[in-house]
Design an enzyme around this catalytic site. Structure first.
Site, mmCIF file in Angstrom:
data_model
loop_
_atom_site.group_PDB
_atom_site.id
_atom_site.type_symbol
_atom_site.label_atom_id
_atom_site.label_comp_id
_atom_site.label_asym_id
_atom_site.label_seq_id
_atom_site.Cartn_x
_atom_site.Cartn_y
_atom_site.Cartn_z
ATOM 1 N N ASP A 33 0.824 -1.199 0.000
ATOM 2 C CA ASP A 33 0.000 0.000 0.000
ATOM 3 C C ASP A 33 0.867 1.262 0.000
ATOM 4 O O ASP A 33 1.937 1.289 0.609
ATOM 5 C CB ASP A 33 -0.900 -0.012 1.241
ATOM 6 C CG ASP A 33 -2.059 0.953 1.136
ATOM 7 O OD1 ASP A 33 -2.352 1.423 0.023
ATOM 8 O OD2 ASP A 33 -2.673 1.254 2.173
ATOM 9 N N ASN A 81 -10.305 -2.384 -6.704
ATOM 10 C CA ASN A 81 -9.503 -1.507 -7.549
ATOM 11 C C ASN A 81 -10.078 -1.324 -8.949
ATOM 12 O O ASN A 81 -9.690 -0.400 -9.675
ATOM 13 C CB ASN A 81 -8.068 -2.038 -7.675
ATOM 14 C CG ASN A 81 -7.281 -1.950 -6.379
ATOM 15 O OD1 ASN A 81 -6.344 -2.719 -6.163
ATOM 16 N ND2 ASN A 81 -7.647 -1.026 -5.506
#
Length: 253
Positions: A33, A81
């Site tokens: 991340d 996503n």
């Protein structure tokens, strides 16, 4: 090499020298991340952030190999996503494909896809399948590439697979209800046959799983690191390993 880099290298060597290899996690789950925030802070583009994050993966796997880790699961693209704009998603998929090809070409790793193939473009699916086939007989770290992955989706897919398997065998609903247990569901997960992650690392300072390996991480230890993924260093990795080794795992006992 500047003085700061030299200090970090010496510190990493010191921490690594004190690491007890008997206390190393066998399976590490990694939530990569912070690529976009790293790019923004560095004055770069989102694609440059994703590329920098991809280049960090091989380095990370090298550190894992040095410390006897056997399985690594890399969360590279979640099902959520796909809500991102195409201007970001298409370059990201290309970066992932190139990364998977590089992992397969390296010759050290066994590449295994975890996720839902149906949501991925044909080219991405082909890349993942070819990487698995090409590395099937490799003896190094098993690298799960989580692409098009969601923890809830994995459990739903496991239940669907279980039901289809039972139907093919002619199992009645009553018989299936009697047979269903934790082990049976585990046999239909994307990671069937693998050990559950001992340690889950998330970079960028976020302290949540976001759906990562919900089933498998029931007894995992978590390590949340403030640094953005592209800036993750060996010393950060060794700190995570040292922190894990210092914990007393009780598994609810």
């Amino acid at each position: 090499m500047n003085m700061r880099d030299l200090v970090y290298r010496l510190y990493a060597r010191r921490v690594g020298g004190r690491l007890d290899h008997e206390q190393v996690p066998k399976h590490i789950g990694l939530i990569l991340d912070g690529n976009r925030r790293w790019a923004k802070a560095s004055g770069g583009t989102t694609a440059q952030g994703h590329q920098a994050g991809a280049e960090k993966i091989e380095e990370f796997l090298g550190w894992c190999a040095e410390t006897d880790v056997e399985v690594v699961t890399l969360w590279m693209l979640s099902t959520d996503n796909f809500d991102r704009p195409e201007s970001e998603l298409i370059p990201l998929l290309g970066i992932i494909e190139n990364t998977v090809r590089a992992l397969a070409a390296d010759g050290r790793w066994r590449v295994h896809h975890v996720g839902t193939l149906d949501v991925l473009p044909d080219r991405t699916r082909t890349t993942l399948k070819e990487a698995e086939a090409a590395t099937h007989d490799n003896t190094g770290i098993l690298v799960n590439v989580a692409v098009g992955y969601g923890g809830r989706q994995e459990i739903a897919d496991a239940v669907r697979s279980l039901l289809l398997d039972a139907a093919a065998k002619g199992t009645t609903f009553e018989e299936l209800a009697e047979a269903v247990d934790i082990d049976l569901i585990s046999e239909h997960l994307y990671t069937r046959g693998q050990p559950d992650p001992d340690l889950v690392i998330r970079t960028s300072g976020e302290q949540r799983l976001s759906g990562f390996m919900l089933w498998q991480s029931a007894h995992s230890e978590y390590y949340f690191c403030e640094v953005f993924w592209p800036a993750f260093r060996k010393v950060d990795f060794l700190r995570a390993m040292r922190d894990y080794a210092a914990r007393h795992r009780r598994y609810g006992g």
